[in-house]
Design a protein around this motif. Structure first.
Motif, PDB file in Angstrom:
ATOM      1  N   MET A   1      32.449 -36.526  -3.360  1.00 37.03           N
ATOM      2  CA  MET A   1      32.170 -37.874  -2.876  1.00 37.03           C
ATOM      3  C   MET A   1      33.166 -38.877  -3.433  1.00 37.03           C
ATOM      4  SD  MET A   1      28.595 -40.012  -2.876  1.00 37.03           S
ATOM      5  CE  MET A   1      27.754 -38.736  -1.936  1.00 37.03           C
ATOM      6  N   ARG A   2      33.725 -39.680  -2.547  1.00 38.10           N
ATOM      7  CA  ARG A   2      34.657 -40.734  -2.921  1.00 38.10           C
ATOM      8  C   ARG A   2      34.126 -42.057  -2.379  1.00 38.10           C
ATOM      9  NH1 ARG A   2      40.574 -40.236  -1.488  1.00 38.10           N
ATOM     10  NH2 ARG A   2      39.790 -40.227   0.662  1.00 38.10           N
TER      11      ARG A   2
ATOM     12  N   TRP B   1      34.603 -31.367   7.552  1.00 38.60           N
ATOM     13  CA  TRP B   1      35.689 -32.335   7.749  1.00 38.60           C
ATOM     14  C   TRP B   1      36.044 -32.920   6.382  1.00 38.60           C
ATOM     15  CZ3 TRP B   1      35.274 -37.235  11.414  1.00 38.60           C
ATOM     16  CH2 TRP B   1      36.432 -38.005  11.276  1.00 38.60           C
ATOM     17  N   PRO B   2      37.121 -32.463   5.757  1.00 43.19           N
ATOM     18  CA  PRO B   2      37.511 -33.001   4.450  1.00 43.19           C
ATOM     19  C   PRO B   2      37.766 -34.506   4.513  1.00 43.19           C
ATOM     20  CG  PRO B   2      38.714 -30.977   4.929  1.00 43.19           C
ATOM     21  CD  PRO B   2      38.010 -31.369   6.196  1.00 43.19           C
ATOM     22  N   ASP B   3      37.113 -35.227   3.604  1.00 46.30           N
ATOM     23  CA  ASP B   3      37.244 -36.687   3.495  1.00 46.30           C
ATOM     24  C   ASP B   3      36.776 -37.413   4.752  1.00 46.30           C
ATOM     25  OD1 ASP B   3      38.219 -36.360   0.921  1.00 46.30           O
ATOM     26  OD2 ASP B   3      40.300 -36.248   1.590  1.00 46.30           O
ATOM     27  N   HIS B   4      35.668 -36.929   5.301  1.00 48.53           N
ATOM     28  CA  HIS B   4      35.093 -37.554   6.489  1.00 48.53           C
ATOM     29  C   HIS B   4      34.424 -38.878   6.142  1.00 48.53           C
ATOM     30  CE1 HIS B   4      30.878 -36.855   5.355  1.00 48.53           C
ATOM     31  NE2 HIS B   4      31.272 -35.693   4.883  1.00 48.53           N
ATOM     32  N   PRO B   5      34.292 -39.771   7.132  1.00 48.05           N
ATOM     33  CA  PRO B   5      33.538 -41.008   6.923  1.00 48.05           C
ATOM     34  C   PRO B   5      32.044 -40.701   6.882  1.00 48.05           C
ATOM     35  CG  PRO B   5      34.111 -40.814   9.220  1.00 48.05           C
ATOM     36  CD  PRO B   5      34.786 -39.658   8.516  1.00 48.05           C
TER      37      PRO B   5
ATOM     38  N   MET C   1      27.014 -55.118  16.914  1.00 55.95           N
ATOM     39  CA  MET C   1      27.006 -54.673  15.527  1.00 55.95           C
ATOM     40  C   MET C   1      28.389 -54.774  14.889  1.00 55.95           C
ATOM     41  SD  MET C   1      23.809 -54.087  15.295  1.00 55.95           S
ATOM     42  CE  MET C   1      23.749 -53.456  13.608  1.00 55.95           C
ATOM     43  N   ALA C   2      28.413 -54.670  13.571  1.00 54.26           N
ATOM     44  CA  ALA C   2      29.671 -54.768  12.830  1.00 54.26           C
ATOM     45  C   ALA C   2      29.666 -53.794  11.660  1.00 54.26           C
ATOM     46  CB  ALA C   2      29.878 -56.189  12.305  1.00 54.26           C
ATOM     47  N   ASN C   3      30.813 -53.163  11.435  1.00 51.57           N
ATOM     48  CA  ASN C   3      31.045 -52.317  10.277  1.00 51.57           C
ATOM     49  C   ASN C   3      31.998 -53.061   9.356  1.00 51.57           C
ATOM     50  OD1 ASN C   3      31.777 -50.356   8.421  1.00 51.57           O
ATOM     51  ND2 ASN C   3      33.065 -49.225   9.846  1.00 51.57           N
ATOM     52  N   LEU C   4      31.511 -53.486   8.185  1.00 48.37           N
ATOM     53  CA  LEU C   4      32.321 -54.255   7.248  1.00 48.37           C
ATOM     54  C   LEU C   4      33.215 -53.361   6.396  1.00 48.37           C
ATOM     55  CD1 LEU C   4      29.655 -56.855   6.066  1.00 48.37           C
ATOM     56  CD2 LEU C   4      31.331 -57.074   7.912  1.00 48.37           C
ATOM     57  N   MET C   5      32.742 -52.159   6.072  1.00 42.59           N
ATOM     58  CA  MET C   5      33.537 -51.218   5.269  1.00 42.59           C
ATOM     59  C   MET C   5      32.841 -49.867   5.247  1.00 42.59           C
ATOM     60  SD  MET C   5      32.620 -52.424   1.338  1.00 42.59           S
ATOM     61  CE  MET C   5      33.125 -50.884   0.530  1.00 42.59           C
ATOM     62  N   THR C   6      33.600 -48.834   4.971  1.00 39.11           N
ATOM     63  CA  THR C   6      33.028 -47.512   4.746  1.00 39.11           C
ATOM     64  C   THR C   6      32.612 -47.420   3.283  1.00 39.11           C
ATOM     65  OG1 THR C   6      34.417 -46.524   6.459  1.00 39.11           O
ATOM     66  CG2 THR C   6      33.452 -45.027   4.844  1.00 39.11           C
ATOM     67  N   LEU C   7      31.411 -46.935   3.026  1.00 33.79           N
ATOM     68  CA  LEU C   7      30.893 -46.862   1.665  1.00 33.79           C
ATOM     69  C   LEU C   7      31.298 -45.589   0.939  1.00 33.79           C
ATOM     70  CD1 LEU C   7      27.280 -48.257   2.182  1.00 33.79           C
ATOM     71  CD2 LEU C   7      29.235 -49.440   1.177  1.00 33.79           C
ATOM     72  N   ASN C   8      31.519 -44.502   1.694  1.00 29.26           N
ATOM     73  CA  ASN C   8      31.892 -43.262   1.012  1.00 29.26           C
ATOM     74  C   ASN C   8      32.469 -42.244   1.993  1.00 29.26           C
ATOM     75  OD1 ASN C   8      28.967 -42.918   1.945  1.00 29.26           O
ATOM     76  ND2 ASN C   8      29.410 -40.836   1.288  1.00 29.26           N
ATOM     77  N   ASN C   9      33.203 -41.329   1.445  1.00 30.53           N
ATOM     78  CA  ASN C   9      33.625 -40.104   2.134  1.00 30.53           C
ATOM     79  C   ASN C   9      32.861 -38.936   1.517  1.00 30.53           C
ATOM     80  OD1 ASN C   9      37.232 -40.739   2.503  1.00 30.53           O
ATOM     81  ND2 ASN C   9      35.492 -41.546   3.628  1.00 30.53           N
ATOM     82  N   ASN C  10      32.579 -37.915   2.334  1.00 30.28           N
ATOM     83  CA  ASN C  10      32.057 -36.633   1.828  1.00 30.28           C
ATOM     84  C   ASN C  10      30.645 -36.762   1.255  1.00 30.28           C
ATOM     85  OD1 ASN C  10      34.723 -35.701   2.386  1.00 30.28           O
ATOM     86  ND2 ASN C  10      35.375 -36.328   0.338  1.00 30.28           N
ATOM     87  N   GLY C  11      30.181 -35.684   0.596  1.00 28.20           N
ATOM     88  CA  GLY C  11      28.959 -35.737  -0.183  1.00 28.20           C
ATOM     89  C   GLY C  11      27.662 -35.436   0.530  1.00 28.20           C
ATOM     90  N   GLN C  12      27.710 -34.821   1.724  1.00 28.23           N
ATOM     91  CA  GLN C  12      26.498 -34.386   2.424  1.00 28.23           C
ATOM     92  C   GLN C  12      26.521 -32.852   2.465  1.00 28.23           C
ATOM     93  OE1 GLN C  12      25.067 -37.659   3.425  1.00 28.23           O
ATOM     94  NE2 GLN C  12      26.937 -38.063   2.247  1.00 28.23           N
ATOM     95  N   ALA C  13      25.486 -32.243   2.997  1.00 31.10           N
ATOM     96  CA  ALA C  13      25.486 -30.776   3.086  1.00 31.10           C
ATOM     97  C   ALA C  13      24.454 -30.298   4.086  1.00 31.10           C
ATOM     98  CB  ALA C  13      25.212 -30.141   1.716  1.00 31.10           C
ATOM     99  N   ILE C  14      24.615 -29.047   4.499  1.00 36.59           N
ATOM    100  CA  ILE C  14      23.616 -28.348   5.311  1.00 36.59           C
ATOM    101  C   ILE C  14      22.962 -27.299   4.435  1.00 36.59           C
ATOM    102  CG2 ILE C  14      23.230 -26.816   7.286  1.00 36.59           C
ATOM    103  CD1 ILE C  14      25.571 -28.257   8.669  1.00 36.59           C
ATOM    104  N   SER C  15      21.653 -27.397   4.300  1.00 36.71           N
ATOM    105  CA  SER C  15      20.880 -26.455   3.490  1.00 36.71           C
ATOM    106  C   SER C  15      20.084 -25.519   4.394  1.00 36.71           C
ATOM    107  CB  SER C  15      19.916 -27.194   2.558  1.00 36.71           C
ATOM    108  OG  SER C  15      20.612 -27.939   1.595  1.00 36.71           O
ATOM    109  N   LEU C  16      20.038 -24.257   4.034  1.00 34.36           N
ATOM    110  CA  LEU C  16      19.202 -23.277   4.723  1.00 34.36           C
ATOM    111  C   LEU C  16      18.119 -22.798   3.768  1.00 34.36           C
ATOM    112  CD1 LEU C  16      21.862 -21.162   6.679  1.00 34.36           C
ATOM    113  CD2 LEU C  16      20.577 -23.163   7.453  1.00 34.36           C
ATOM    114  N   SER C  17      17.040 -22.286   4.318  1.00 29.43           N
ATOM    115  CA  SER C  17      15.850 -21.973   3.523  1.00 29.43           C
ATOM    116  C   SER C  17      16.013 -20.704   2.696  1.00 29.43           C
ATOM    117  CB  SER C  17      14.639 -21.812   4.438  1.00 29.43           C
ATOM    118  OG  SER C  17      14.768 -20.633   5.226  1.00 29.43           O
ATOM    119  N   ALA C  18      15.248 -20.634   1.625  1.00 27.20           N
ATOM    120  CA  ALA C  18      15.218 -19.434   0.781  1.00 27.20           C
ATOM    121  C   ALA C  18      14.740 -18.229   1.584  1.00 27.20           C
ATOM    122  CB  ALA C  18      14.311 -19.669  -0.420  1.00 27.20           C
TER     123      ALA C  18
END
Length: 416
Positions: free
Chosen positions: A324-325, A239-243, A119-136
């Protein structure tokens, strides 16, 4: 003009421009040079898979805004339902490349995410922008953070509570495991984890199939808007600015189509720069992605977190310094070896790898900094970072710099 009149090689064009004081090195002419003669893309239509997530934006906008045409190709975005589908179609050749989980590509290389593939990784598309959600339901029981969740889990039989991520070797699995462990919850012994495709997360939580999930946007924002969950933590708090996602492909495709690989990376890199150039570009993108062909959701679920405007469903609002960056002067998209190595350490930590891998060799083989450099040269105005390792501090205070991965992998108190 004769058909073959513009077939100067990249080298001759650069030499000629230098002799004339650089007067030939105009962006449009340079792009034309990269798409003609010996540098012409071998494959001009490139099928790129994506999952309906906000971080597919560089691939989608590269196609819709015409960045691909600048480099002599046509990107055909192909919507997929799950990461397993992306994996299978990448391996079979139905897709040429994909917006894909970092850990999925590394898992395929190692044979722990499917049959071993180069496999090959050509570039990282973004940093950050995910989350863990817990139920109401957990919120109604007074659980608003990891410490409260720990108390609840500790008072229950092992496996009582179920959490979802998106792929066994994927980024979301690693963020979820890391966050649970940092709160003294063993992700394999204390709770149950399952795989759910991103667009199905909210519905599965609504019907009670799990009490928490880790996924990309807009599905965490959707959980809040639908009042079925809240954001316990963002991935950038872990992790701030994670891949996160990468532009992944097969290594044999790169070897057979080196000019196409460069052109594809250049087009997506150009789109990533455009995305980070202004809030207006982000807003335009949110309107586009909300359409049925892409994410099929409401713009109000997309735009705020794309712009770093967060609320957690518990009454807290903030402007996130690590939202997200996509580009970050090229530093976001550079295929940092230390980023790939970090996922290898977590595979080792959680028993997905039974033996110590050759961390540096794997990262150097998969992460195609050579292709990125050529693409950056084609785009123009981008300076590659001088190193392949970077330093980060994660939520539990651990420092990651990629220099002693075996020691790092073995250093965690909670592991498998």
């Amino acid at each position: 003009m004769p058909k073959n009149s513009f077939t100067l090689s990249r080298r001759r064009l650069i030499q000629t421009g230098a002799a004339l004081g650089g007067s030939l090195l105009l962006p449009g002419l340079m792009n034309a040079a990269w798409a003609a003669g010996s540098d012409k893309p071998e494959q001009t239509t490139i099928r790129v898979g994506f999952i309906p997530l906000t971080d597919c934006a560089p691939v989608v906008m590269a196609a819709l805004k015409g960045f691909d045409k600048k480099y002599g190709i046509r990107i055909e975005p192909v919507k997929e339902a799950s990461w397993a589908s992306v994996r299978d179609k990448l391996v079979s050749g139905e897709l040429d490349a994909a917006h894909v989980l970092y850990g999925l590509i590394y898992g395929l290389e190692l044979g722990i995410a499917g049959k071993p593939q180069r496999m090959a990784n050509l570039m990282t598309l973004n940093n950050n922008g995910q989350a863990i959600s817990l139920s109401a339901d957990l919120r109604e029981k007074g659980i608003v953070d990891g410490a409260g969740l720990k108390k609840r889990v500790a008072g229950s039989a092992p496996g009582t509570y179920t959490f979802a991520h998106t792929f066994p070797t994927g980024t979301h699995a690693m963020w979820l495991y890391y966050w649970l462990a940092a709160n003294d919850i063993h992700p394999f012994n204390d709770v149950r984890t399952v795989v759910v495709p991103p667009p199905q997360m909210v519905m599965n939580m609504m019907i009670g199939n799990m009490v928490g999930f880790c996924v990309g946007e807009p599905w965490n924002a959707r959980a809040i808007n639908d009042r079925i969950g809240y954001t316990a933590t963002t991935s950038q708090q872990i992790w701030p600015d994670h891949p996160e996602k990468i532009l992944g492909t097969r290594r044999d495709w790169v070897e057979q189509n080196p000019n196409s690989a460069r052109a594809l990376t250049a087009a997506v890199l150009d789109a990533a720069r455009w995305l980070d150039a202004s809030p207006e570009n982000r807003r335009e993108t949110a309107k586009v992605l909300a359409r049925r062909a892409w994410l099929n959701t409401k713009e109000q679920y997309l735009a705020p977190r794309m712009l770093g405007d967060y609320e957690d469903g518990l009454g807290n609002r903030w402007q996130d310094r690590h939202g997200m960056r996509y580009f970050g002067d090229g530093e976001v998209s550079w295929p940092w070896h230390s980023d790939g190595i970090w996922f290898l350490t977590q595979f080792r930590r959680w028993g997905l790898l039974k033996h110590e891998p050759d961390y540096q060799a794997l990262a150097a083989r998969i992460n195609r900094n050579d292709v990125w450099r050529e693409a950056a040269s084609a785009v123009g105005g981008i300076t590659p970072p001088g190193e392949t390792l970077r330093t980060s501090r994660l939520m539990d205070g651990t420092l990651w710099d990629g220099r002693d991965p075996a020691r790092y992998a073995a250093s965690f108190a909670i592991k498998r």
